[in-house]
Motif scaffolding. Sequence first.
Motif, PDB file in Angstrom:
ATOM      1  N   SER A  87       8.891   1.677   6.995  1.00  0.00           N
ATOM      2  CA  SER A  87       8.179   2.028   8.230  1.00  0.00           C
ATOM      3  C   SER A  87       8.001   0.755   9.029  1.00  0.00           C
ATOM      4  CB  SER A  87       6.811   2.627   7.914  1.00  0.00           C
ATOM      5  OG  SER A  87       6.946   3.834   7.219  1.00  0.00           O
ATOM      6  N   LEU A  91       0.550  -2.516   8.617  1.00  0.00           N
ATOM      7  CA  LEU A  91      -0.415  -1.632   7.965  1.00  0.00           C
ATOM      8  C   LEU A  91      -1.698  -2.406   7.746  1.00  0.00           C
ATOM      9  CD1 LEU A  91      -1.272   0.935   6.345  1.00  0.00           C
ATOM     10  CD2 LEU A  91      -0.362  -0.234   4.328  1.00  0.00           C
ATOM     11  N   LYS A 118       5.370  -3.936  18.039  1.00  0.00           N
ATOM     12  CA  LYS A 118       5.252  -3.269  16.741  1.00  0.00           C
ATOM     13  C   LYS A 118       4.046  -2.343  16.752  1.00  0.00           C
ATOM     14  CE  LYS A 118       8.462  -5.580  14.429  1.00  0.00           C
ATOM     15  NZ  LYS A 118       9.575  -4.972  13.765  1.00  0.00           N
ATOM     16  N   THR A 121      -0.562   0.835  11.694  1.00  0.00           N
ATOM     17  CA  THR A 121      -1.162   2.026  11.101  1.00  0.00           C
ATOM     18  C   THR A 121      -2.430   1.591  10.385  1.00  0.00           C
ATOM     19  OG1 THR A 121       1.001   3.060  10.781  1.00  0.00           O
ATOM     20  CG2 THR A 121      -0.823   3.921   9.463  1.00  0.00           C
ATOM     21  N   ARG A 156       5.440   5.559   1.936  1.00  0.00           N
ATOM     22  CA  ARG A 156       5.981   4.681   2.976  1.00  0.00           C
ATOM     23  C   ARG A 156       5.853   3.224   2.570  1.00  0.00           C
ATOM     24  NH1 ARG A 156       2.983   6.749   8.364  1.00  0.00           N
ATOM     25  NH2 ARG A 156       4.175   5.087   9.314  1.00  0.00           N
ATOM     26  N   TRP A 158       5.625  -0.458   4.614  1.00  0.00           N
ATOM     27  CA  TRP A 158       5.519  -1.130   5.906  1.00  0.00           C
ATOM     28  C   TRP A 158       6.140  -2.522   5.839  1.00  0.00           C
ATOM     29  CZ3 TRP A 158       2.228   2.608   4.390  1.00  0.00           C
ATOM     30  CH2 TRP A 158       1.864   3.560   5.331  1.00  0.00           C
ATOM     31  N   GLU A 159       6.548  -3.015   7.012  1.00  0.00           N
ATOM     32  CA  GLU A 159       7.116  -4.371   7.090  1.00  0.00           C
ATOM     33  C   GLU A 159       6.077  -5.412   6.698  1.00  0.00           C
ATOM     34  OE1 GLU A 159      10.201  -4.940  10.581  1.00  0.00           O
ATOM     35  OE2 GLU A 159       8.425  -3.845  11.291  1.00  0.00           O
ATOM     36  N   VAL A 161       1.846  -5.823   5.559  1.00  0.00           N
ATOM     37  CA  VAL A 161       0.525  -5.279   5.228  1.00  0.00           C
ATOM     38  C   VAL A 161      -0.472  -6.412   5.413  1.00  0.00           C
ATOM     39  CG1 VAL A 161      -0.930  -4.262   3.440  1.00  0.00           C
ATOM     40  CG2 VAL A 161       1.505  -3.651   3.565  1.00  0.00           C
TER      41      VAL A 161
END
Length: 176
Positions: A87, A91, A118, A121, A156, A158-159, A161
């Motif tokens: 994703s 995050l 970007k 989330t 998922r 994420w790139e 966190v």
Amino acid sequence: MGVPVWIDYDDLLTNIPNDNPAAEGYAKYQKVIRLLIANATAVTVSTEVLKDEFDKLRKASVTHCQCIPNALPDFLKLPSCSTQALSPGFLWRGGITHVEDLHETEDAIMCACNSLRKNITFIGYHPSILMKKLGKNADHLPASGLMEYFDILNQRLWEVVIVPLTDNKFNRCKSN
């Protein structure tokens, strides 16, 4: 009464910052918490920094606290990163007790999301004001508990966190 008492702490409950919603609730129990730490047969904690803090309260005790680092339970099978869909974006995860931590990094989050184009989330706490500022670059996934949080992470990858923490004694006692 001669009954051994073993207590285990994961947080520095004797020094909760006032901006943490849990501070008020624990304030009335400070005397009891300190008495338990000072007199328990065994005290275990999750970090060395927390051990050092609690050992100060156990000066009169023969035994010191023992550090047992937190770990994931053996039955929790997390998939390897290679099996998850990537994703794009960032995050951030945390509950209402991390509002001040998030607030301190708000400008950096805004800058990173806008300049790198970007998304971010948020899992757990819903930072409505920050999300309004970020607009379509932010979304929120509610997580009502630890297992639901792990379920989201299992789905998922994420790139990036981010887990920003305000630099204070309470946060320095937190485990990885």
